[in-house]
Design an enzyme around this catalytic site. Structure first.
Site, PDB file in Angstrom:
ATOM      1  N   HIS A   3       9.465   2.845   8.596  1.00  0.00           N
ATOM      2  CA  HIS A   3       9.361   1.919   9.729  1.00  0.00           C
ATOM      3  C   HIS A   3       8.171   2.343  10.577  1.00  0.00           C
ATOM      4  CE1 HIS A   3      10.707  -0.985  12.679  1.00  0.00           C
ATOM      5  NE2 HIS A   3      10.487  -0.067  13.605  1.00  0.00           N
ATOM      6  N   SER A  13       0.824  -1.212   0.000  1.00  0.00           N
ATOM      7  CA  SER A  13       0.000   0.000   0.000  1.00  0.00           C
ATOM      8  C   SER A  13       0.858   1.262   0.000  1.00  0.00           C
ATOM      9  CB  SER A  13      -0.979  -0.003   1.183  1.00  0.00           C
ATOM     10  OG  SER A  13      -0.304   0.113   2.406  1.00  0.00           O
ATOM     11  N   ASN A  14       2.032   1.218   0.603  1.00  0.00           N
ATOM     12  CA  ASN A  14       2.924   2.386   0.554  1.00  0.00           C
ATOM     13  C   ASN A  14       3.468   2.591  -0.857  1.00  0.00           C
ATOM     14  OD1 ASN A  14       3.430   3.819   3.226  1.00  0.00           O
ATOM     15  ND2 ASN A  14       3.548   1.672   3.843  1.00  0.00           N
ATOM     16  N   GLN A  36      -1.229   7.273   7.961  1.00  0.00           N
ATOM     17  CA  GLN A  36      -0.274   8.392   7.965  1.00  0.00           C
ATOM     18  C   GLN A  36       0.989   8.060   7.161  1.00  0.00           C
ATOM     19  OE1 GLN A  36      -1.383  11.245   8.949  1.00  0.00           O
ATOM     20  NE2 GLN A  36      -3.245  10.104   9.471  1.00  0.00           N
ATOM     21  N   ARG A  82      22.528 -14.857   3.263  1.00  0.00           N
ATOM     22  CA  ARG A  82      22.045 -13.498   3.034  1.00  0.00           C
ATOM     23  C   ARG A  82      22.908 -12.749   2.024  1.00  0.00           C
ATOM     24  NH1 ARG A  82      20.850 -10.547   8.301  1.00  0.00           N
ATOM     25  NH2 ARG A  82      22.931  -9.662   8.211  1.00  0.00           N
ATOM     26  N   ARG A 114      13.043  -8.070   4.756  1.00  0.00           N
ATOM     27  CA  ARG A 114      14.316  -8.784   4.906  1.00  0.00           C
ATOM     28  C   ARG A 114      15.368  -7.800   5.409  1.00  0.00           C
ATOM     29  NH1 ARG A 114      13.501 -13.873   5.176  1.00  0.00           N
ATOM     30  NH2 ARG A 114      15.711 -14.263   4.800  1.00  0.00           N
TER      31      ARG A 114
HETATM   32  C1  GAR Z   1       4.066  -0.800   6.715  1.00  0.00           C
HETATM   33  O1  GAR Z   1       3.350  -0.547   7.886  1.00  0.00           O
HETATM   34  C2  GAR Z   1       5.547  -0.533   6.924  1.00  0.00           C
HETATM   35  O2  GAR Z   1       5.796   0.531   7.815  1.00  0.00           O
HETATM   36  C3  GAR Z   1       6.012  -1.832   7.531  1.00  0.00           C
HETATM   37  O3  GAR Z   1       5.325  -2.818   6.819  1.00  0.00           O
HETATM   38  C4  GAR Z   1       4.069  -2.295   6.379  1.00  0.00           C
HETATM   39  C5  GAR Z   1       3.966  -2.545   4.894  1.00  0.00           C
HETATM   40  O4  GAR Z   1       2.687  -2.239   4.409  1.00  0.00           O
HETATM   41  N1  GAR Z   1       7.435  -1.964   7.399  1.00  0.00           N
HETATM   42  C6  GAR Z   1       8.190  -2.580   8.284  1.00  0.00           C
HETATM   43  O5  GAR Z   1       7.748  -3.119   9.281  1.00  0.00           O
HETATM   44  C7  GAR Z   1       9.673  -2.589   7.962  1.00  0.00           C
HETATM   45  N2  GAR Z   1      10.435  -2.968   9.112  1.00  0.00           N
HETATM   46  P1  GAR Z   1       2.433  -2.102   2.847  1.00  0.00           P
HETATM   47  O6  GAR Z   1       2.999  -3.361   2.189  1.00  0.00           O
HETATM   48  O7  GAR Z   1       0.951  -2.035   2.713  1.00  0.00           O
HETATM   49  O8  GAR Z   1       3.122  -0.861   2.378  1.00  0.00           O
END
Ligand code: GAR
Length: 216
Positions: free
Chosen positions: A109, A13-14, A173, A65, A91
């Site tokens: 984050h 979604s981001n 947000q 890795r 990852r």
């Molecule tokens: C988001 O909340 C992002 O902040 C988090 O994963 C989600 C991804 O959502 N990221 C982490 O936890 C990274 N350590 P999305 O796939 O819908 O963008």
């Protein structure tokens, strides 16, 4: 035109928010590829539907890795990005990888860093009795979730929140915060000085969501 490659592991979604704002607002940039470590990641279908190139580098196919990181870098470099955006990429990336993209690798984050690095951020914030929570966009360095902070979004923690309701409020947000930060980067509005990120026009590097207006 700045070239952006987005890495994700899930729903994306981001990534979607960044792709849409980039197109709608006419940034001097283009999302040229979306790369996932998971073949079934929902975000891949959305990107393909928008005509964006996609690729999968499945971490399960690599013995360690370092090998995974190296193949991921080879894949990314094919598109010669100016900026690599981690958007729910789950990852941990090694030091050789973060060095290779030094100064052009961003992450979001779901906590107010430096609090709650790592996983289960919302549950831990509730358990700690925090009254606010949020998200942080930062420049990625070798130390997990510790790079220079570009921008932060703050939301209230409600007394009856569980980790899901809080995650939803924070995510709304993130969708404002991350496109804003990526736009600043591609417009060359950010400078990194002594481990801190400064906006050249002094734009507020935060988003505050008032209760009841979290999804504005
Ligand atoms: C988001 O909340 C992002 O902040 C988090 O994963 C989600 C991804 O959502 N990221 C982490 O936890 C990274 N350590 P999305 O796939 O819908 O963008």
């Amino acid at each position: 035109m700045k070239r952006i490659v987005i890495l994700l592991s899930g729903r994306g979604s981001n990534m979607q928010a960044i792709v849409e704002r980039c197109a709608d607002e006419g940034w001097p940039a283009q999302v040229v590829a979306v790369v996932s470590n998971r073949p079934g990641a929902g975000g891949l279908a959305y990107a393909a539907g928008r005509g964006i190139a996609t690729a999968v580098v499945d971490h399960r196919a690599f013995a360690d890795r370092g090998e995974f990181d190296a193949e991921l870098a080879r894949t990314i470099d094919h598109w010669q990005p100016d900026l690599v955006v981690l958007a729910g990429f789950m990852r941990v990336l090694g030091a050789a990888f973060t060095r290779r993209y030094e100064g052009r690798l961003l992450n979001v984050h779901p906590s107010l860093l430096p609090a709650f690095t790592g996983l289960h951020t919302h549950r831990r914030a509730i358990e700690a009795g925090c009254k606010v929570a949020g998200a942080t966009v930062h420049v990625v360095t070798a130390e997990l979730d510790h790079g220079p902070i570009v921008a932060q979004a703050v939301v209230p923690v409600m007394p009856d929140d569980d980790e899901h309701t809080l995650a939803e409020r924070v995510l709304a947000q993130e969708h404002r915060l991350y496109p804003m930060a990526v736009r600043w980067f591609v417009e060359g509005r950010l400078v990194i000085e002594q481990g801190r990120v400064r906006h050249l026009d002094r734009a507020p590097q935060w988003v505050l969501a008032a209760p009841g207006h979290e999804t504005a």
